[in-house]
Enzyme design. Structure first.
Site, PDB file in Angstrom:
ATOM      1  N   CYS A  90      -9.027 -13.381  -9.955  1.00  0.00           N
ATOM      2  CA  CYS A  90      -8.467 -14.309 -10.956  1.00  0.00           C
ATOM      3  C   CYS A  90      -6.986 -14.460 -10.629  1.00  0.00           C
ATOM      4  O   CYS A  90      -6.127 -13.947 -11.339  1.00  0.00           O
ATOM      5  CB  CYS A  90      -8.659 -13.774 -12.369  1.00  0.00           C
ATOM      6  SG  CYS A  90     -10.361 -13.318 -12.784  1.00  0.00           S
ATOM      7  N   ALA A  91      -6.680 -15.162  -9.555  1.00  0.00           N
ATOM      8  CA  ALA A  91      -5.388 -15.012  -8.890  1.00  0.00           C
ATOM      9  C   ALA A  91      -4.252 -15.884  -9.414  1.00  0.00           C
ATOM     10  O   ALA A  91      -3.090 -15.506  -9.286  1.00  0.00           O
ATOM     11  CB  ALA A  91      -5.559 -15.274  -7.392  1.00  0.00           C
ATOM     12  N   ALA A  92      -4.536 -17.075  -9.930  1.00  0.00           N
ATOM     13  CA  ALA A  92      -3.458 -18.010 -10.277  1.00  0.00           C
ATOM     14  C   ALA A  92      -2.503 -17.387 -11.293  1.00  0.00           C
ATOM     15  O   ALA A  92      -2.938 -16.646 -12.188  1.00  0.00           O
ATOM     16  CB  ALA A  92      -4.050 -19.306 -10.821  1.00  0.00           C
ATOM     17  N   GLY A 115      -0.703 -16.670  -8.601  1.00  0.00           N
ATOM     18  CA  GLY A 115      -0.636 -16.086  -7.265  1.00  0.00           C
ATOM     19  C   GLY A 115       0.266 -14.883  -7.098  1.00  0.00           C
ATOM     20  O   GLY A 115       0.311 -14.296  -6.012  1.00  0.00           O
ATOM     21  N   GLY A 116       0.990 -14.488  -8.137  1.00  0.00           N
ATOM     22  CA  GLY A 116       1.945 -13.398  -7.998  1.00  0.00           C
ATOM     23  C   GLY A 116       1.350 -12.101  -7.487  1.00  0.00           C
ATOM     24  O   GLY A 116       1.924 -11.443  -6.608  1.00  0.00           O
ATOM     25  N   LYS A 117       0.200 -11.710  -8.012  1.00  0.00           N
ATOM     26  CA  LYS A 117      -0.418 -10.460  -7.556  1.00  0.00           C
ATOM     27  C   LYS A 117      -0.941 -10.586  -6.132  1.00  0.00           C
ATOM     28  O   LYS A 117      -0.918  -9.621  -5.366  1.00  0.00           O
ATOM     29  CB  LYS A 117      -1.519 -10.036  -8.519  1.00  0.00           C
ATOM     30  CG  LYS A 117      -0.998  -9.583  -9.877  1.00  0.00           C
ATOM     31  CD  LYS A 117      -2.107  -9.034 -10.743  1.00  0.00           C
ATOM     32  CE  LYS A 117      -1.573  -8.692 -12.117  1.00  0.00           C
ATOM     33  NZ  LYS A 117      -1.100  -9.893 -12.851  1.00  0.00           N
ATOM     34  N   ASP A 133      -9.437 -18.738  -7.829  1.00  0.00           N
ATOM     35  CA  ASP A 133      -9.298 -19.181  -9.211  1.00  0.00           C
ATOM     36  C   ASP A 133     -10.375 -20.212  -9.506  1.00  0.00           C
ATOM     37  O   ASP A 133     -10.917 -20.849  -8.600  1.00  0.00           O
ATOM     38  CB  ASP A 133      -7.910 -19.772  -9.470  1.00  0.00           C
ATOM     39  CG  ASP A 133      -7.622 -19.894 -10.962  1.00  0.00           C
ATOM     40  OD1 ASP A 133      -7.180 -18.895 -11.560  1.00  0.00           O
ATOM     41  OD2 ASP A 133      -7.880 -20.971 -11.536  1.00  0.00           O
ATOM     42  N   ASP A 175     -15.622 -19.037  -9.445  1.00  0.00           N
ATOM     43  CA  ASP A 175     -15.922 -18.621 -10.807  1.00  0.00           C
ATOM     44  C   ASP A 175     -16.234 -17.128 -10.744  1.00  0.00           C
ATOM     45  O   ASP A 175     -17.277 -16.733 -10.233  1.00  0.00           O
ATOM     46  CB  ASP A 175     -17.107 -19.400 -11.365  1.00  0.00           C
ATOM     47  CG  ASP A 175     -17.361 -19.100 -12.842  1.00  0.00           C
ATOM     48  OD1 ASP A 175     -16.893 -18.053 -13.330  1.00  0.00           O
ATOM     49  OD2 ASP A 175     -18.044 -19.909 -13.509  1.00  0.00           O
ATOM     50  N   CYS A 216      -2.928  -8.278 -19.406  1.00  0.00           N
ATOM     51  CA  CYS A 216      -1.568  -8.299 -19.947  1.00  0.00           C
ATOM     52  C   CYS A 216      -1.635  -8.321 -21.482  1.00  0.00           C
ATOM     53  O   CYS A 216      -0.957  -9.111 -22.137  1.00  0.00           O
ATOM     54  CB  CYS A 216      -0.758  -9.471 -19.405  1.00  0.00           C
ATOM     55  SG  CYS A 216      -1.472 -11.103 -19.709  1.00  0.00           S
TER      56      CYS A 216
END
Length: 445
Positions: free
Chosen positions: A260-262, A264-266, A284, A311, A381
């Protein structure tokens, strides 16, 4: 356009859309070509009103004969802005807060008598600033809820996890101004080199007190306009999000999935941790977010990242048991980042009820992609145990091949032998996060 007018238009748009749009504020600032000082003031006004909306409305209603809910949105938000300036921004004269409110009401509001009403309410409040009605302390949760403008149900939840002093500190922290923290692109630049470049652009730069290669900035303006940004020297990221990647224990050459990247920071942090050596699939659900990740990776010069549309709830054929590490930073209520997204606190509680099921569904699916002996890192988070510890317990109960594994973090967190931890903002000075590290057994099919 004044800073207050920019703030007013943003707050009105937010109410109409029932969602905060930081992008809308930035668009107004750019279109009106506000200088750095006015842009900062407009941002502070927007955030301040949202952070203190319940308290502002409480006082405004006591000095208004008309219900706030019956007022035109522009009138209501003009009143909030005026009172926020009077209560929280002591460098702005009270008279200026009143006169600007009246002027903007006359300019933007439909009812020709609205200006007189705003003038009367704000002047009446100005005369009584030192003797506003005392908040009722009879119910401690209700009192803190109103004082710090957090819904009562949320304060009640946190009161079950924290002692009174820490609870108050967390609420106060949520209403503070967040610093700008950035991570250095260590694959291409030295931290001292990036700090010097940012200082040349007029920013004040200090090293983060306990996270290496992390810089704290003030006086930033629009970061994306500077040469340091354009040459890929850094990317914005809170220390808590960086810790979520460090907990996974990535190594050069690993094959990694960020499910679940967007935005993209991680993924960027993971690629840099591996020295940009290996394979990293940043996925994503939405195609436009895939493009966002690709643009970020290109700016930073990271060649190990492949962005894909995925997904995370649905099986991907051919990926079973192929990844050394899977990062699952799942959709959540976001209640650990209220300081940066103050509107999140007002999301109705019932809208959050389905999140644990969604989180569990994602975790169940992406667990299949972890190779025997590999790592699954779950993160959110938020600070709600329903989305954190409860999801972990449910996963372990249905996945016998996985167990929690301890990890070490830099700074005050140190060793986490149980394999789970909550990053409390008021303790660490970071966003609020939850981390859980699972290891898949070598002999598990």
């Amino acid at each position: 356009m004044s800073a207050r007018e920019a703030a007013l238009l943003t707050l009105v748009a937010m109410e109409r859309q029932k969602a905060w749009s930081n992008g809308h504020l930035k668009k107004v600032i750019q279109e009106q070509r506000l200088d750095r000082r006015d842009a900062a003031l407009a941002t502070r006004l927007c955030f301040g009103v949202i952070q203190n909306r319940m308290l502002l409305d409480h006082y405004l209603q006591q000095y208004s004969a008309m219900k706030l809910s019956k007022m035109e949105s522009k009138v209501r938000n003009n009143l909030r802005l005026g009172l926020y300036q009077m209560l929280f921004m002591t460098k702005i004269p009270v008279s200026a807060a009143v006169s600007e409110g009246v002027k903007l009401t006359k300019k933007h509001c439909k009812n020709p008598r609205a200006g007189g009403m705003v003038n009367g309410i704000l002047r009446n409040l100005a005369r009584h600033l030192d003797e506003l009605p005392t908040l009722d302390r009879g119910n401690p949760v209700a009192y803190l809820s109103l004082l710090y403008s957090h819904p009562q149900w949320l304060v009640e939840e946190w009161s079950q996890q924290l002692e009174a002093g820490e609870l108050k500190e967390l609420l106060r922290w949520d209403n503070s101004e967040p610093p700008v923290t950035v991570q250095v692109n260590t694959c291409r630049f030295q931290t001292s080199q990036v700090a010097a470049a940012l200082e040349e652009e007029g920013m004040t730069v200090t090293a983060h007190p306990w996270l290496p290669d992390c810089l704290v900035l003030t006086g930033t303006g629009d970061l994306t306009q500077g040469r340091a940004w354009q040459t890929g020297m850094f990317y914005p990221q809170d220390p808590a999000a960086r810790l979520a990647v460090l907990a996974a224990g990535l190594l050069p050459g690993n094959k990694v999935l960020d499910a679940c990247a967007a935005p993209g920071g991680k993924s960027f942090a993971a690629a840099m941790t591996m020295g940009d050596q290996g394979e990293l699939y940043a996925c994503d659900l939405h195609a436009h977010k895939k493009a966002l990740i690709e643009a970020g990776a290109a700016r930073l010069g990271l060649g190990s990242i492949t962005a894909q549309v995925l997904d995370a709830r649905k099986p991907r054929k051919g990926w079973e048991g192929t990844f050394d590490t899977v990062l699952a930073d799942v959709p959540c209520s976001g209640l650990g980042v209220i300081r940066k997204k103050p509107e999140i606190r007002y999301k109705p509680q019932e809208e959050l009820a389905g999140l644990p099921a969604l989180q569990g569904e994602i975790l169940d699916n992406v667990a299949h992609y972890v190779k025997p002996g590999g790592v699954l890192l779950y993160s959110t988070c938020t600070l709600r145990p329903q989305e954190n510890e409860a999801v972990v317990r449910a996963f372990l109960a249905s996945h016998g091949g996985f167990s929690l594994e301890g990890f070490r973090l830099p700074g005050p967190m140190g060793e986490q032998p149980e394999g789970v931890c909550t990053l409390w903002p008021q303790r660490l000075g970071t966003d609020g996060f939850f981390l859980a590290k699972f290891r898949r057994r070598e002999d598990h099919d």
